[in-house]
Design a protein around this motif. Structure first.
Motif, PDB file in Angstrom:
ATOM      1  N   GLY A  23      34.070  42.123  36.350  1.00 36.89           N
ATOM      2  CA  GLY A  23      34.516  41.850  37.707  1.00 36.89           C
ATOM      3  C   GLY A  23      34.902  43.132  38.417  1.00 36.89           C
ATOM      4  N   LEU A  24      35.153  43.039  39.716  1.00 38.57           N
ATOM      5  CA  LEU A  24      35.468  44.210  40.539  1.00 38.57           C
ATOM      6  C   LEU A  24      36.766  44.026  41.296  1.00 38.57           C
ATOM      7  N   GLN A  25      37.510  45.125  41.434  1.00 36.70           N
ATOM      8  CA  GLN A  25      38.732  45.201  42.249  1.00 36.70           C
ATOM      9  C   GLN A  25      39.694  44.062  41.910  1.00 36.70           C
ATOM     10  N   LYS A  26      40.054  43.226  42.902  1.00 35.86           N
ATOM     11  CA  LYS A  26      41.026  42.167  42.651  1.00 35.86           C
ATOM     12  C   LYS A  26      40.488  41.085  41.713  1.00 35.86           C
ATOM     13  N   ALA A  27      39.182  41.044  41.555  1.00 29.63           N
ATOM     14  CA  ALA A  27      38.570  40.047  40.667  1.00 29.63           C
ATOM     15  C   ALA A  27      38.356  40.600  39.262  1.00 29.63           C
ATOM     16  N   THR A  28      38.903  41.781  38.970  1.00 29.75           N
ATOM     17  CA  THR A  28      38.758  42.363  37.631  1.00 29.75           C
ATOM     18  C   THR A  28      39.455  41.493  36.597  1.00 29.75           C
ATOM     19  N   GLY A  65      38.883  34.616  32.171  1.00 26.55           N
ATOM     20  CA  GLY A  65      39.319  35.942  31.755  1.00 26.55           C
ATOM     21  C   GLY A  65      40.774  36.211  32.103  1.00 26.55           C
ATOM     22  N   LEU A  66      41.313  37.271  31.510  1.00 21.21           N
ATOM     23  CA  LEU A  66      42.717  37.657  31.694  1.00 21.21           C
ATOM     24  C   LEU A  66      42.830  38.629  32.858  1.00 21.21           C
ATOM     25  N   SER A  67      43.712  38.342  33.801  1.00 17.43           N
ATOM     26  CA  SER A  67      43.915  39.236  34.944  1.00 17.43           C
ATOM     27  C   SER A  67      45.095  40.159  34.679  1.00 17.43           C
ATOM     28  N   ALA A  68      45.188  41.238  35.497  1.00 16.71           N
ATOM     29  CA  ALA A  68      46.336  42.138  35.396  1.00 16.71           C
ATOM     30  C   ALA A  68      47.629  41.381  35.676  1.00 16.71           C
ATOM     31  N   GLY A  69      47.560  40.394  36.582  1.00 11.34           N
ATOM     32  CA  GLY A  69      48.746  39.582  36.866  1.00 11.34           C
ATOM     33  C   GLY A  69      49.204  38.804  35.646  1.00 11.34           C
ATOM     34  N   ASN A  70      48.245  38.250  34.876  1.00 15.96           N
ATOM     35  CA  ASN A  70      48.596  37.566  33.632  1.00 15.96           C
ATOM     36  C   ASN A  70      49.328  38.513  32.694  1.00 15.96           C
ATOM     37  N   VAL A  71      48.820  39.742  32.597  1.00 13.64           N
ATOM     38  CA  VAL A  71      49.402  40.723  31.683  1.00 13.64           C
ATOM     39  C   VAL A  71      50.810  41.098  32.120  1.00 13.64           C
ATOM     40  N   LEU A  72      51.036  41.231  33.421  1.00 13.04           N
ATOM     41  CA  LEU A  72      52.375  41.537  33.931  1.00 13.04           C
ATOM     42  C   LEU A  72      53.385  40.484  33.479  1.00 13.04           C
TER      43      LEU A  72
END
Length: 380
Positions: free
Chosen positions: A355-360, A321-328
């Motif tokens: 996923g939850l929190q940092k694992a979203t 999955g795509l993380s917020a870090g990937n999107v940044l």
């Protein structure tokens, strides 16, 4: 070790036709599904899919041999050669050569296979090489052509091909068989059986100084396409790459005698898996067109960039999955802006959050593709 070409009855391969009957039927049915789905694609989407399939085939067939090409350069070169809009990117020699072979293969899928076509492909896949003696012709070196692994002081010989002096006659016999076994030939064979035998036979001759695997896989694509009513690439290299160890092992075992049944069963399973992946690619493009059309006017440029990047990952999507870090990294926006963009895409029904929190993580809100491996026992 006595190799297949050293057998008295070489190259008279044998196989159990009944064991392959269901595989041939599944392949024919799958071809109809791919063609039927592809008819729903508009011109731009059809062009985009063609470029994607050809570029992946070029990247994957090179990666099997341990060479890693630049994806953007390959795609840019393919688009230019197809007369489609392309950037001004300068493609490397290897990227240009592999792209050229894919385009030539696609444009001439129905054409007969001959020595000159093979020589042309060899020049393409060795574009920029300075370490080979024979480019655009069959090998001429007197040393044995061996496939080896292990340390130089104790190599393991996986296969030894016929001597270079025998290659022209061997290739003439091989190409005559290709003509005879086509749809209009004297001894027509079904497409999967014909392609599988051709690949094993060609790799057993190993006619070139280098590049035999890439050219052998191009031959597979050509033969499979000739057995269908609609010319298209099955994109076998991706399946071979996913199962690279098994692929090499199956070829090695197939080179030891002339009973090709086990090799053909393994090859048929790979062909059906590749075909299912091709169908998933078509459906992926259809989902993209539908989703982007529905969201037209509702996305900001950053959100559109996020979705396009996710679609570019193909039917399998981002691993995990795509993380917020990937999107940044994709948008170069602030953390707060990224959070709002992602929340907006979820609200629009474009993305799903898990996923939850940092694992979203996030994934496209489209049906998941069925991309399970196909095994020989699945097609018997």
């Amino acid at each position: 070790m006595v190799w297949n070409w050293q057998q008295p009855s070489w190259p008279s391969f044998t196989w159990h036709e009944a064991a392959l009957a269901r595989a041939e039927r599944l392949f024919a049915e799958g071809a109809g599904l791919v063609v039927g789905a592809g008819r729903h694609l508009g011109g731009p989407d059809r062009d985009a899919l063609l470029v994607e399939v050809m570029s992946l085939e070029a990247l994957d067939t090179a990666a099997i041999e341990g060479e890693h090409l630049d994806r953007d350069s390959v795609q840019s070169s393919i688009r230019r050669q197809l007369g489609l809009a392309a950037d001004r990117r300068n493609s490397g020699a290897a990227e240009t050569g592999h792209a050229e072979m894919m385009v030539d293969l696609y444009r001439n899928l129905a054409a007969p296979l001959d020595h000159e076509t093979l020589f042309a492909w060899h020049r393409m896949v060795t574009n920029g090489r300075r370490d080979l003696t024979a480019i655009g012709r069959y090998r001429i070196h007197p040393e044995p052509m061996q496939i080896v692994s292990g340390a130089s002081h104790a190599p393991r010989v996986h296969f030894e091909a016929p001597p270079s002096a025998a290659v022209p006659a061997e290739m003439a016999r091989f190409l005559a068989w290709i003509d005879d076994t086509g749809k209009t030939g004297r001894l027509p064979l079904p497409p999967v059986t014909r392609a599988g035998l051709a690949h094993l036979w060609f790799e057993s001759i190993h006619p070139f100084e280098d590049g035999n695997g890439r050219i052998g896989r191009a031959i597979v694509e050509k033969i499979l396409a000739q057995g269908l009513s609609y010319p298209s690439l099955t994109a076998m290299a991706g399946t071979f790459l996913r199962h690279r160890k098994a692929y090499y092992r199956a070829l090695e075992l197939g080179s030891r005698d002339l009973d090709a049944t086990n090799w053909l069963l393994w090859f048929a399973a790979a062909a059906i898996e590749a075909q299912r992946y091709a169908l998933a690619q078509v459906e992926h493009v259809l989902h993209k067109a539908s989703l982007m059309s529905r969201l037209q006017g509702h996305l900001n440029p950053r959100q559109e960039k996020i979705l396009l990047r996710l679609f570019a990952a193909g039917p399998a999507g981002f691993s995990g999955g795509l993380s917020a870090g990937n999107v940044l990294r994709i948008t170069q926006a602030s953390t707060a802006t990224t959070t709002r963009d992602l929340a907006g895409l979820v609200e629009l029904g474009a993305l799903e959050r898990f996923g939850l929190q940092k694992a979203t993580r996030y994934r496209l809100a489209i049906p998941e593709a069925a991309l399970a491996p196909v095994l020989p026992e699945d097609i018997r």
